[in-house]
Design a protein around this motif. Sequence first.
Motif, mmCIF file in Angstrom:
data_model
loop_
_atom_site.group_PDB
_atom_site.id
_atom_site.type_symbol
_atom_site.label_atom_id
_atom_site.label_comp_id
_atom_site.label_asym_id
_atom_site.label_seq_id
_atom_site.Cartn_x
_atom_site.Cartn_y
_atom_site.Cartn_z
ATOM 1 N N GLU A 225 8.099 -0.922 -4.183
ATOM 2 C CA GLU A 225 7.976 0.090 -3.125
ATOM 3 C C GLU A 225 6.551 0.614 -3.035
ATOM 4 O O GLU A 225 6.057 0.885 -1.932
ATOM 5 C CB GLU A 225 8.960 1.227 -3.371
ATOM 6 C CG GLU A 225 10.414 0.822 -3.141
ATOM 7 C CD GLU A 225 11.386 1.967 -3.391
ATOM 8 O OE1 GLU A 225 10.975 2.976 -4.027
ATOM 9 O OE2 GLU A 225 12.551 1.848 -2.953
ATOM 10 N N ARG A 226 5.889 0.740 -4.150
ATOM 11 C CA ARG A 226 4.506 1.208 -4.153
ATOM 12 C C ARG A 226 3.587 0.208 -3.429
ATOM 13 O O ARG A 226 2.683 0.604 -2.688
ATOM 14 C CB ARG A 226 4.037 1.419 -5.597
ATOM 15 C CG ARG A 226 2.681 2.108 -5.721
ATOM 16 C CD ARG A 226 2.389 2.520 -7.159
ATOM 17 N NE ARG A 226 2.373 1.383 -8.065
ATOM 18 C CZ ARG A 226 3.276 1.167 -9.014
ATOM 19 N NH1 ARG A 226 4.291 1.995 -9.170
ATOM 20 N NH2 ARG A 226 3.174 0.125 -9.806
ATOM 21 N N ASN A 227 3.843 -1.070 -3.606
ATOM 22 C CA ASN A 227 3.031 -2.086 -2.939
ATOM 23 C C ASN A 227 3.298 -2.142 -1.437
ATOM 24 O O ASN A 227 2.408 -2.485 -0.661
ATOM 25 C CB ASN A 227 3.267 -3.458 -3.584
ATOM 26 C CG ASN A 227 2.395 -3.683 -4.805
ATOM 27 O OD1 ASN A 227 1.257 -4.105 -4.698
ATOM 28 N ND2 ASN A 227 2.934 -3.373 -5.978
ATOM 29 N N VAL A 228 4.503 -1.789 -1.037
ATOM 30 C CA VAL A 228 4.790 -1.690 0.401
ATOM 31 C C VAL A 228 4.046 -0.502 0.999
ATOM 32 O O VAL A 228 3.365 -0.621 2.020
ATOM 33 C CB VAL A 228 6.312 -1.558 0.645
ATOM 34 C CG1 VAL A 228 6.580 -1.247 2.117
ATOM 35 C CG2 VAL A 228 7.031 -2.830 0.249
ATOM 36 N N ARG A 229 4.169 0.661 0.365
ATOM 37 C CA ARG A 229 3.550 1.888 0.891
ATOM 38 C C ARG A 229 2.027 1.780 0.968
ATOM 39 O O ARG A 229 1.405 2.319 1.890
ATOM 40 C CB ARG A 229 3.934 3.094 0.025
ATOM 41 C CG ARG A 229 5.383 3.512 0.111
ATOM 42 C CD ARG A 229 5.590 4.887 -0.506
ATOM 43 N NE ARG A 229 5.149 4.932 -1.900
ATOM 44 C CZ ARG A 229 5.931 4.672 -2.949
ATOM 45 N NH1 ARG A 229 7.189 4.315 -2.749
ATOM 46 N NH2 ARG A 229 5.442 4.752 -4.174
ATOM 47 N N SER A 230 1.421 1.107 0.019
ATOM 48 C CA SER A 230 -0.038 1.001 -0.016
ATOM 49 C C SER A 230 -0.589 0.015 1.012
ATOM 50 O O SER A 230 -1.794 -0.024 1.249
ATOM 51 C CB SER A 230 -0.491 0.571 -1.411
ATOM 52 O OG SER A 230 -0.149 -0.787 -1.650
ATOM 53 N N GLY A 231 0.298 -0.794 1.602
ATOM 54 C CA GLY A 231 -0.156 -1.819 2.535
ATOM 55 C C GLY A 231 -0.488 -3.131 1.863
ATOM 56 O O GLY A 231 -0.852 -4.103 2.536
ATOM 57 N N ALA A 232 -0.338 -3.217 0.546
ATOM 58 C CA ALA A 232 -0.686 -4.437 -0.181
ATOM 59 C C ALA A 232 0.189 -5.614 0.240
ATOM 60 O O ALA A 232 -0.299 -6.749 0.351
ATOM 61 C CB ALA A 232 -0.568 -4.203 -1.687
ATOM 62 N N VAL A 233 1.473 -5.355 0.486
ATOM 63 C CA VAL A 233 2.369 -6.441 0.900
ATOM 64 C C VAL A 233 1.926 -7.022 2.246
ATOM 65 O O VAL A 233 1.822 -8.238 2.416
ATOM 66 C CB VAL A 233 3.830 -5.943 0.973
ATOM 67 C CG1 VAL A 233 4.712 -6.992 1.650
ATOM 68 C CG2 VAL A 233 4.353 -5.632 -0.424
ATOM 69 N N TRP A 234 1.649 -6.139 3.210
ATOM 70 C CA TRP A 234 1.258 -6.621 4.539
ATOM 71 C C TRP A 234 -0.089 -7.334 4.501
ATOM 72 O O TRP A 234 -0.298 -8.328 5.207
ATOM 73 C CB TRP A 234 1.237 -5.480 5.541
ATOM 74 C CG TRP A 234 1.075 -5.966 6.947
ATOM 75 C CD1 TRP A 234 0.026 -5.757 7.799
ATOM 76 C CD2 TRP A 234 2.005 -6.782 7.677
ATOM 77 N NE1 TRP A 234 0.240 -6.385 8.992
ATOM 78 C CE2 TRP A 234 1.452 -7.023 8.959
ATOM 79 C CE3 TRP A 234 3.251 -7.334 7.366
ATOM 80 C CZ2 TRP A 234 2.096 -7.800 9.915
ATOM 81 C CZ3 TRP A 234 3.897 -8.097 8.334
ATOM 82 C CH2 TRP A 234 3.320 -8.325 9.582
ATOM 83 N N LYS A 235 -1.001 -6.875 3.676
ATOM 84 C CA LYS A 235 -2.290 -7.565 3.530
ATOM 85 C C LYS A 235 -2.083 -8.965 2.962
ATOM 86 O O LYS A 235 -2.789 -9.909 3.342
ATOM 87 C CB LYS A 235 -3.221 -6.758 2.625
ATOM 88 C CG LYS A 235 -3.764 -5.488 3.277
ATOM 89 C CD LYS A 235 -4.623 -4.681 2.312
ATOM 90 C CE LYS A 235 -5.101 -3.384 2.954
ATOM 91 N NZ LYS A 235 -5.850 -2.528 1.986
#
Length: 257
Positions: A225-235
Amino acid sequence: MGSPAWADCTRAMRVPVAPIGLSVISSGGEVAGVYPDVLNKVSAETGCRFEFVVVPRARLEAMFNSGGADLLVPATRTSARDARGDFIPMVRVRPMLISLASDRAPLESLADLAERRELRVAVVRGFDYGESYQRLLQTLRDQKRLVLEADTLSVARALERSLADVTVMAPSIFTGTLQQDSKAKGLLERLRFESMAELGWSDSGVYLSRHLSPKDREVLTDALERNVRSGAVWKTVQKHYPAGTYEEGMKPLVTLK
């Protein structure tokens, strides 16, 4: 800042994967792509270890259902999967009707497709886009119009060889698969996408098995969830998918600044 050392998982996580677009890529037993990259980042942050093994998509689902897989990735959310695991949404996806460009009259719904008995439909065994999709498959089976294939590339070949007329899946999966095959790549310029009334935007992401300990589920849920919120997943999505190949059927889960 990463999670503290005590957050390590209690054991290595079993993650069977099947090649699917650019989300999971397999070559010589090695895996890459969006979701392996995300899980490797989570591993670096938490100390949790992921053991990947490549299997056919239909077997992947069976392994998760029987408790032989700790994670199911990537997966769209369905009620059947909710009964067996905890879902962590990562992106928004929309399956669409995909075919090769033609002068065929447009289709606007799965109900329309069910009535067009001259159209043969190829799908990947093990894909699931919810109840409307499953009802369509049963109708197509009854009408003897369903072409089941083991993987997305086989579906693309069925369309190219006129063994099937259309398919239903997320555009990113289809275009990502074509991107990786030199013989099929030319089909990218010939694709036709049509949205279906019954198939809107839904969440896609990771299922955590309920066989996992509560601690392991908590650690992995927090990190994902933290990686989703930070935008890391979309990047990571944008790193793997060329612009213009995924936007019709995939968008970020959260609004990014």
